[in-house]
Write a protein that holds these residues in place. Structure first.
Motif: not given
Length: 584
Positions: A67, A71-72, A220, A224, A408-409, A412-413, A415-416
């Motif tokens: 992840t 994300a990064s 990012i 994260v 998408n960033t 993902q953020v 989701s994290v």
């Protein structure tokens, strides 16, 4: 002859539709693979810990390493696709994920598994934005693009649903190595569809924003890392505070750099649009809630009702299944009603469903739970897919790569945050409530400290606990799950207010659709064809470069007047149009 003339265009149209359909299938397979790895890895953690004797601190980094990289790098990966070809970067990402899966399948140490997850994360970062950008470039009609993007977003739910089921079946018949082989197999199938049918596309004239890519990645990554490690060490620990400072400094520098460069990796001026900013926030909120509810539900069934991975997956199947169906159907709803209603209603229904889940306890039968799963799955389908589609239709098609990287960033953020923040809140609540539950269930004072230490370390011991100890631990875990779900309820209600007040109903028809920057001098964009009105009102000398009396267009439309003269209408006013007598 007429049949031949009509058959050829029909055959070409059918071939184009078939190519578009297979492109959609390939992109959906790619995104499904990236999300399948997340839940399949989480389902295999117990087997990994038992086989490799992984410590609790290292265990969390097996799924988190993947992840973190996704994300990064997802924002920079979208830029690489714009420069070097989106199909090329998508296929490279699939190959990298295949390599990462094979490396994990052959791993014998914890370090090797984490390295393999880092490699797979690089592949996932290349797949996500470029698959979405390929669809944005292939389907240029805003309505059609909305439908295919909702299908793309629904594929993430398919991956999340299949992951635990597949892992449970494989763990029953083999060991944890087989779970990672499944990723490689799905990657090969994806390549077999994508290579021959997906069309290449890129953004002409775009240059690599090196400073923006580095600052975006550092920002990012710091954020994260702080979210993940803060859940283990506390959010005020020195390494975590350093990560917070790094992320904040990087974010400020990123904005300043992107405002100054002529070709930014992410045009931060897009966020001046209230609707675009709201859509990004809702995209993060949707994954925050979806991932958080899934993780908390798994914790409840594993630690309170003591179900194995396969049984837990079957009970959660209504959630994922209804989400997939709803997400596929939402595209048609958006085409008729716009974005505001699905986003607002979905967030409200999701909040109500999670509010019902906060009442679930150890003795609650499944017959009272699955309707709430169905409602939450439908609500998520109304939010996750439309928020992604709204981001892409808010910008010009040539900026699809930029928008896909941004959304998408955000996803993902979110989701994290759903995993890390709700996970740490769950842990803190269990630790705080466990002493009270042990006292309430009559556990002796001398036995409480070892029990609390065992729960904190994740150790189960060699002997089954006494009935009162087991009941106390179950009640503490239930309290932790309910606290995390209450946070999701509050966040979803806030998201519903934001959707109702800030999101444009049809972004491509409102002010959020921003024109692309001027193309690079060496790669000019083609001039769009003139409209019918422009052709109708244009002077005839611009339409008839050859004014010979024998020219076919001259015979039909009439010769233009001599230079310096204008035709007169019957009412005496001058007009660039030919008089009615010029027609044959």
């Amino acid at each position: 002859m007429a049949d031949i003339r009509t058959a050829q265009p029909r055959a070409v149209a059918q071939a184009m539709r078939r190519r578009e359909l297979l492109t959609l299938v390939a992109m959906c397979l790619g995104v499904m693979m990236t999300f399948l790895l997340i839940t399949a890895t989480i389902s295999a953690l117990s087997a990994l810990q038992a086989d490799l004797h992984v410590s609790p601190g290292a265990l969390i980094w097996i799924p988190s390493a993947y992840t973190l990289v996704v994300a990064s790098l997802v924002l920079s990966a979208g830029t690489l696709g714009n420069l070097y070809g989106r199909k090329r970067m998508f296929c490279v990402g699939v190959v990298v994920m295949i390599a990462g899966g094979l490396l994990a399948a052959s791993a014998g140490t914890t370090a090797t598994v984490i390295i393999a997850q880092l490699v797979s994360g690089l592949g996932g970062a290349l797949i996500l934005p470029n698959s979405l950008a390929i669809l944005g470039a292939t389907f240029t009609d805003p309505h059609r693009r909305t439908e295919v993007i909702t299908a793309w977003a629904a594929s993430s739910g398919v991956g999340l649903a299949i992951g635990p089921l597949l892992a449970g079946v494989l763990l029953d018949h083999s060991d944890w190595h087989a779970v990672f082989v499944s990723t490689a197999v799905l990657g090969v199938i994806t390549l077999l569809v994508a290579v021959p049918f997906a069309a290449e596309s890129l953004a002409l004239g775009e240059r690599l924003d090196v400073a923006g890519a580095l600052l975006g990645t550092v920002t990012i990554a710091g954020l994260v890392y702080a979210l993940i490690q803060g859940g283990q060490d506390g959010y005020t620990a020195a390494p975590v505070v350093a990560a917070w400072i790094l992320a904040a400094t990087g974010a400020v520098a990123f904005v300043l750099v992107e405002l100054r460069v002529t070709e930014p990796m992410l045009d931060v001026r897009l966020f001046a649009s209230r609707s675009f900013s709201a859509v990004m926030t809702i995209a993060a909120v949707s994954l925050f809630g979806f991932t958080g509810v899934a993780v908390l539900t798994v914790m409840f069934y594993n630690n309170v009702q003591h179900l194995n991975a396969l049984d837990t997956s079957w009970r959660m199947l209504p959630l994922f299944g209804v989400y997939v169906v709803t997400a596929f159907l939402t595209g048609r709803v958006i085409r008729r009603a716009g974005f505001k209603a699905p986003l607002t209603v979905g967030l409200l229904l999701g909040a109500l469903a999670v509010l019902g889940l906060t009442r679930v306890g150890q003795g609650t039968p499944y017959s009272q739970v699955w309707p709430l799963f169905v409602l939450f799955g439908a609500a998520s389908g109304l939010v996750i897919a439309p928020s992604t589609a709204a981001a892409l239709v808010s910008v010009a098609p040539e900026r699809a790569g930029m928008a896909s990287g941004a959304v998408n960033t955000a996803r993902q953020v979110g989701s994290v945050m759903g995993t890390a923040l709700l996970g740490s809140l769950f842990t803190a609540r269990v630790s705080a409530d466990l002493p009270h539950q042990l006292a309430a269930h009559g556990v002796p004072v001398t036995a409480r400290a070892p029990i609390e230490a065992a729960v904190a370390s994740g150790s189960t011991g060699t002997r089954p606990p006494a009935a009162q100890v087991r009941a106390a631990v179950e009640d503490a875990f239930t309290s932790g799950v309910q606290t995390g779900l209450a946070v999701v309820v509050a966040v979803f209600f806030a998201g519903a207010v934001l959707a109702l007040t800030a999101v444009h109903n049809r972004p491509h028809q409102n002010g959020t659709h921003r024109a692309a920057p001027a193309p690079h001098p060496g790669h000019p964009l083609p001039r769009p064809p003139p409209s019918r009105r422009a052709l109708r009102d244009a002077p005839r000398r611009h339409l008839l470069p050859n004014t010979s009396p024998d020219h076919p267009l001259t015979k039909v439309m009439g010769a233009p007047p001599p230079r310096g003269q204008r035709r007169l209408r019957p009412d005496g006013r001058s007009s660039p149009r030919p008089p009615p007598s010029a027609a044959p």
